[in-house]
Design a protein around this motif. Structure first.
Motif, PDB file in Angstrom:
ATOM      1  N   GLN A  29       0.814  -1.222   0.000  1.00 38.09           N
ATOM      2  CA  GLN A  29       0.000   0.000   0.000  1.00 38.09           C
ATOM      3  C   GLN A  29       0.845   1.268   0.000  1.00 38.09           C
ATOM      4  OE1 GLN A  29      -2.553  -0.759   3.348  1.00 38.09           O
ATOM      5  NE2 GLN A  29      -4.136  -1.725   2.095  1.00 38.09           N
ATOM      6  N   ASP A  32       0.702   3.038  -3.335  1.00 38.86           N
ATOM      7  CA  ASP A  32      -0.551   3.677  -3.773  1.00 38.86           C
ATOM      8  C   ASP A  32      -0.482   5.201  -3.803  1.00 38.86           C
ATOM      9  OD1 ASP A  32      -1.673   1.231  -4.243  1.00 38.86           O
ATOM     10  OD2 ASP A  32      -2.733   1.115  -2.327  1.00 38.86           O
ATOM     11  N   HIS A  35       0.988   6.459  -7.004  1.00 44.68           N
ATOM     12  CA  HIS A  35       0.040   6.297  -8.110  1.00 44.68           C
ATOM     13  C   HIS A  35      -1.029   7.394  -8.069  1.00 44.68           C
ATOM     14  CE1 HIS A  35      -1.936   4.157 -11.295  1.00 44.68           C
ATOM     15  NE2 HIS A  35      -2.972   3.752 -10.564  1.00 44.68           N
ATOM     16  N   HIS A  36      -1.578   7.631  -6.887  1.00 47.62           N
ATOM     17  CA  HIS A  36      -2.658   8.607  -6.741  1.00 47.62           C
ATOM     18  C   HIS A  36      -2.168  10.032  -7.011  1.00 47.62           C
ATOM     19  CE1 HIS A  36      -4.537   5.488  -3.805  1.00 47.62           C
ATOM     20  NE2 HIS A  36      -4.673   5.145  -5.067  1.00 47.62           N
ATOM     21  N   LYS A  52     -11.157   6.621  -6.379  1.00 40.09           N
ATOM     22  CA  LYS A  52     -11.923   5.813  -7.338  1.00 40.09           C
ATOM     23  C   LYS A  52     -12.353   6.653  -8.533  1.00 40.09           C
ATOM     24  CE  LYS A  52     -13.371   2.309  -4.063  1.00 40.09           C
ATOM     25  NZ  LYS A  52     -14.464   1.716  -3.271  1.00 40.09           N
ATOM     26  N   TYR A  55      -9.217   6.980 -10.786  1.00 41.16           N
ATOM     27  CA  TYR A  55      -9.002   5.775 -11.597  1.00 41.16           C
ATOM     28  C   TYR A  55      -9.856   5.814 -12.864  1.00 41.16           C
ATOM     29  CZ  TYR A  55      -6.957   3.637  -7.335  1.00 41.16           C
ATOM     30  OH  TYR A  55      -6.188   3.348  -6.243  1.00 41.16           O
ATOM     31  N   ALA A  62      -6.475   0.576 -10.288  1.00 41.28           N
ATOM     32  CA  ALA A  62      -5.676   0.528  -9.060  1.00 41.28           C
ATOM     33  C   ALA A  62      -4.480  -0.387  -9.260  1.00 41.28           C
ATOM     34  CB  ALA A  62      -6.543   0.031  -7.910  1.00 41.28           C
ATOM     35  N   GLU A  64      -3.278  -2.618  -7.359  1.00 38.67           N
ATOM     36  CA  GLU A  64      -3.583  -3.998  -6.959  1.00 38.67           C
ATOM     37  C   GLU A  64      -4.187  -4.781  -8.122  1.00 38.67           C
ATOM     38  OE1 GLU A  64      -4.379  -7.511  -4.828  1.00 38.67           O
ATOM     39  OE2 GLU A  64      -2.950  -5.872  -4.494  1.00 38.67           O
ATOM     40  N   TRP A 326     -13.558  -4.402 -12.587  1.00 40.55           N
ATOM     41  CA  TRP A 326     -13.450  -2.985 -12.228  1.00 40.55           C
ATOM     42  C   TRP A 326     -14.783  -2.277 -12.472  1.00 40.55           C
ATOM     43  CZ3 TRP A 326      -9.844   0.896 -15.281  1.00 40.55           C
ATOM     44  CH2 TRP A 326      -9.836   2.126 -14.630  1.00 40.55           C
TER      45      TRP A 326
END
Length: 443
Positions: A29, A32, A35-36, A52, A55, A62, A64, A326
């Motif tokens: 995690q 993350d 990425h965000h 979300k 994405y 995501a 994951e 997704w």
């Protein structure tokens, strides 16, 4: 910016994830936020925007989900390569017992993959093994195919002309037994058929297979049936030019469809047994009887053959399954502001300028400087003085009666739907409307 991120940063985050993906969730995690942050920078969205929404707006899943997809691809690459040291790997019983007994035990790669396969209902699926031997440089087969129709453009040529050309062609090759092959693919049905003079073979493949796989599988089956015949001269007709071109240009490409290799091996083997086999392209749906029969038989096929799925087809299919998963997750996000504007996970075209694109993203996500700045500064929620409700993008664009005259002027209606204003092709007067009500500088 998304292209730059995917090429320079995301590629590094994903590299080796089949190995490091075994780490604990709390460790994974830590990636993350990288990425965000990147998705926020690329899209221009504010820090308050839900991840979300990021994405879906950037059409970038995501980490994951991406790790699961890449792990599955690698697993099936192992399964397709019989020379891989882990090709026949089986978890030792004591390790399975340890994993079951100690829930804190970090699952190894193959255990993780089994869970993914189970989740996607893919435990029954088997990948096509790569042919064990390739051709030496001096033994690469040279394949030529007949094309009596090459001087004609299909859109400008009547079917009767093609039929006449084919009759003349058959007269020239009347000592060759004609075999017709065809493949068919719809949303949930992939199949192929082979028409011999007195027999028809038609089989259904797994829905993940491509139409190319169906077409080449038909040619392969035709050759397998020919090898049992007493006659020695055969002419195989197919309406797939891509199959014939791939057989012809085999030596050019480094990556080959496994069934193309199998066809070439079988052609070599039959040639050594004095078979004379020719291949010929025929146009589809122009009234050539044998081709029409093969097409009809392929669409009616219901007998499932014990065939496997080529790795290239499998990768496309798993990508589709993960994006479906997704989409199912996104379907539950009915309270998300972006969901009403963009209910389907798909890439949308960007606008011509970065500024306009950033503003549109903020409007779609529903988090603008005016409506959500209070969350960062610990201030009161901005309220609409006339309606006595909290300010939101939806309220400003489509609900507040203060702006009815401007809506009528720019959108030709008082009640306007957000998806029409902010959808895939945003309304041409959107920014003009926002300027007229004074909201544009506060987005």
């Amino acid at each position: 910016m998304l292209k730059i991120y995917r090429a320079t940063v995301l590629s590094k985050l994903e590299y080796g994830c089949t190995i490091y993906g075994t780490a604990r969730k709390s460790v994974l995690q830590k990636l993350d936020p990288v990425h965000h942050t990147a998705l926020r920078l690329c899209s221009g969205a504010f820090r308050t925007s839900p991840v979300k929404s990021l994405y879906v707006e950037c059409c970038e899943p995501a980490l994951e989900l991406k790790r699961q997809m890449l792990s599955l691809h690698y697993y099936f690459e192992i399964q397709s390569n019989s020379n891989h040291p882990f090709h026949d790997f089986k978890l030792r019983p004591f390790l399975i017992r340890l994993q079951n007994a100690r829930k804190s035990f970090i699952p190894v790669f193959f255990t993780r993959v089994q869970d993914i396969l189970n989740d996607l209902n893919l435990l029954h699926l088997h990948v096509t093994p790569e042919p064990k031997s390739n051709f030496p440089p001096w033994g690469i087969p040279v394949v030529h195919f007949l094309n009596p129709f090459k001087t004609f453009i299909k859109s400008d040529t009547a079917g009767i002309i093609y039929q006449q050309i084919f009759i003349e062609h058959r007269q020239e090759y009347n000592d060759f037994i004609a075999i017709y092959t065809d493949g068919s693919k719809s949303s949930d049905h992939v199949s192929f058929a082979v028409i011999f003079p007195n027999t028809t073979f038609f089989f259904k493949l797994h829905p993940s297979c491509s139409v190319f796989t169906a077409e080449i599988a038909a040619v392969l089956l035709a050759l397998e049936k020919i090898s049992d015949c007493l006659e020695r001269k055969f002419l195989i007709y197919t309406d797939s030019l891509s199959v014939l071109e791939s057989l012809k240009s085999f030596y050019i490409h480094s990556h080959h469809h496994p069934l193309v290799l199998n066809v070439l091996h079988l052609l070599n083997k039959l040639a050594s047994r004095d078979f004379n086999i020719l291949l010929c392209w025929v146009p589809s749906h122009v009234g050539i009887v044998g081709n029409e029969e093969a097409d009809k038989a392929a669409k009616l096929a219901n007998t499932i053959t014990n065939s496997t799925v080529p790795l290239t087809d499998f990768k496309k299919y798993t990508k589709f399954l993960f994006y479906t998963k997704w989409q199912r997750q996104w379907d539950t996000e009915t309270d998300n502001k972006l969901h009403s504007v963009k209910p389907h996970v798909q890439p949308w075209p960007s606008l011509t300028t970065r500024k306009a694109d950033t503003l549109l993203t903020r409007l779609r996500v529903g988090h603008t400087r005016y409506t959500h700045r209070h969350l960062l500064f610990g201030e009161q929620t901005p309220m609409c003085s006339q309606c006595n409700c909290s300010m939101s993008v939806k309220h400003i664009l489509s609900e507040c009666p203060n702006f009815n005259s401007q809506r009528l002027k720019f959108f030709k209606t008082n009640s306007v739907d957000l998806s029409l204003l902010l959808g895939k092709a945003p309304h041409v007067n959107l920014f003009a409307f926002l300027r007229s009500i004074g909201f544009y500088p506060h987005i």
